[in-house]
Design a protein around this motif. Sequence first.
Motif, mmCIF file in Angstrom:
data_model
loop_
_atom_site.group_PDB
_atom_site.id
_atom_site.type_symbol
_atom_site.label_atom_id
_atom_site.label_comp_id
_atom_site.label_asym_id
_atom_site.label_seq_id
_atom_site.Cartn_x
_atom_site.Cartn_y
_atom_site.Cartn_z
ATOM 1 N N ASP A 92 0.522 -1.098 0.035
ATOM 2 C CA ASP A 92 0.023 0.079 -0.065
ATOM 3 C C ASP A 92 0.767 1.486 0.116
ATOM 4 O O ASP A 92 0.380 2.298 -0.468
ATOM 5 C CB ASP A 92 -1.148 0.155 1.236
ATOM 6 N N ASP A 119 -2.432 -4.878 0.713
ATOM 7 C CA ASP A 119 -2.628 -3.827 1.720
ATOM 8 C C ASP A 119 -2.579 -4.311 3.060
ATOM 9 O O ASP A 119 -3.437 -4.883 4.025
ATOM 10 C CB ASP A 119 -3.955 -3.011 1.753
ATOM 11 N N GLN A 121 -1.426 -0.995 5.057
ATOM 12 C CA GLN A 121 -1.572 -0.655 6.282
ATOM 13 C C GLN A 121 -0.569 -0.447 6.645
ATOM 14 O O GLN A 121 -0.999 0.896 7.977
ATOM 15 C CB GLN A 121 -2.947 -0.747 7.096
ATOM 16 N N ARG A 133 -2.964 4.379 4.495
ATOM 17 C CA ARG A 133 -4.046 3.744 4.290
ATOM 18 C C ARG A 133 -4.217 3.188 6.726
ATOM 19 O O ARG A 133 -4.991 2.892 6.572
ATOM 20 C CB ARG A 133 -3.466 1.820 3.972
ATOM 21 N N THR A 151 -7.328 8.849 6.559
ATOM 22 C CA THR A 151 -7.197 7.559 5.609
ATOM 23 C C THR A 151 -7.179 7.523 4.322
ATOM 24 O O THR A 151 -8.299 7.878 3.927
ATOM 25 C CB THR A 151 -7.949 5.926 6.652
ATOM 26 N N SER A 153 -9.038 6.528 0.696
ATOM 27 C CA SER A 153 -9.786 5.108 0.326
ATOM 28 C C SER A 153 -9.521 5.682 -1.073
ATOM 29 O O SER A 153 -10.105 5.848 -2.370
ATOM 30 C CB SER A 153 -10.644 5.793 0.237
ATOM 31 N N ASN A 194 -7.231 -4.987 -4.471
ATOM 32 C CA ASN A 194 -6.566 -5.225 -3.545
ATOM 33 C C ASN A 194 -6.429 -6.276 -2.297
ATOM 34 O O ASN A 194 -8.174 -6.231 -2.163
ATOM 35 C CB ASN A 194 -6.952 -3.520 -2.721
#
Length: 288
Positions: A92, A119, A121, A133, A151, A153, A194
């Motif tokens: 990500d 992802d 984060q 993220r 965050t 999107s 994703n």
Amino acid sequence: MATFKEFRNNVKPNWCPGCGDFSVQAAIQRAAANVGLTPENLAVISGIGCSGRISGYINAYGFHGIHGRALPIAQGVKLANRDLTVIASGGDGDGFAIGMGHTVHAIRRNINMTYIVMDNQIYGLTKGQTSPRSAVGFKTKSTPEGSIESTLSPLEIALASGATFVAQSFSSDLKQLTSLIEQGLQHEGFSLINVFSPCVTFNKINTYDWFKENIVNLDSVEGYDPANRIQAMTKLMETNGMITGLIYQDKSRKSYEEQIVGFRSEPLAQQDFKISPEAFEGLLKEFK
Ligand SMILES: Cc1ncc(C[n+]2csc(CCOP(=O)(O)OP(=O)(O)O)c2C)c(N)n1
Ligand code: SF4
């Protein structure tokens, strides 16, 4: 017909035990076999990050690029050899921070390829900094007081950018992940998938259990229609992006390659670029 085992090589991944990226590797190998590919007609191009190592762990053509630049390389590969099935992949941070400009433009360009983002984060490879993220308030070495940025999107951005295929999955759901990758590979255009792929070492908040508690599988949403772009956007907004499944697909739009005037059906990589001395002289004359 190749089996998924033929997409394995003898390189042992150095991901931490339990890293979500193992499932993404397995899902790519299975999906590639299930759609009838062989290692000779698949190219996996990755960026830099723990996730970026994936191109080295799959028996296919591979290119471990630079941070945030998997997509320009992958698009170049596809345009040079349209016979190859091309997968771009990375984290990500790779795709939604440094590489975000490339991501948006690849989406709107709609070249026929698949982009798989792992992802977690967080930035894994660099040992745990906040990514775009990460949630507001997320504490890491780079945000000891908690992240104060909102965050990102990415799937809403993808839809707003004209994406023709948007899906999301979870490393724990190998069946769904494999099926979505298969659908992405078969989509005639750019497919973005994703994947919630937990970093077990540095992200102690967005764990497997956390994702299991927070994810809504679109299969359980009655009447959901992945052809409906407004519904897709609404669902993403309602759930804060915590949905998995095929979120949106537009089968009507032509891919970039199909629309290039004069783009020959024979791949560039196989064309004879020798020119005659007369043609060469003609070219030179233009510059005299
Ligand atoms: C141009 C450039 N900037 C920064 C870095 C340092 N760097 C390497 S990986 C990375 C981020 C890793 O996070 P992500 O892309 O989410 O992948 P993950 O490791 O979590 O799979 C960064 C900032 C780099 N290698 N190159
Ligand atoms: S640091 Fe995190 S992302 Fe990197 S291999 Fe380990 S678990 Fe996976």
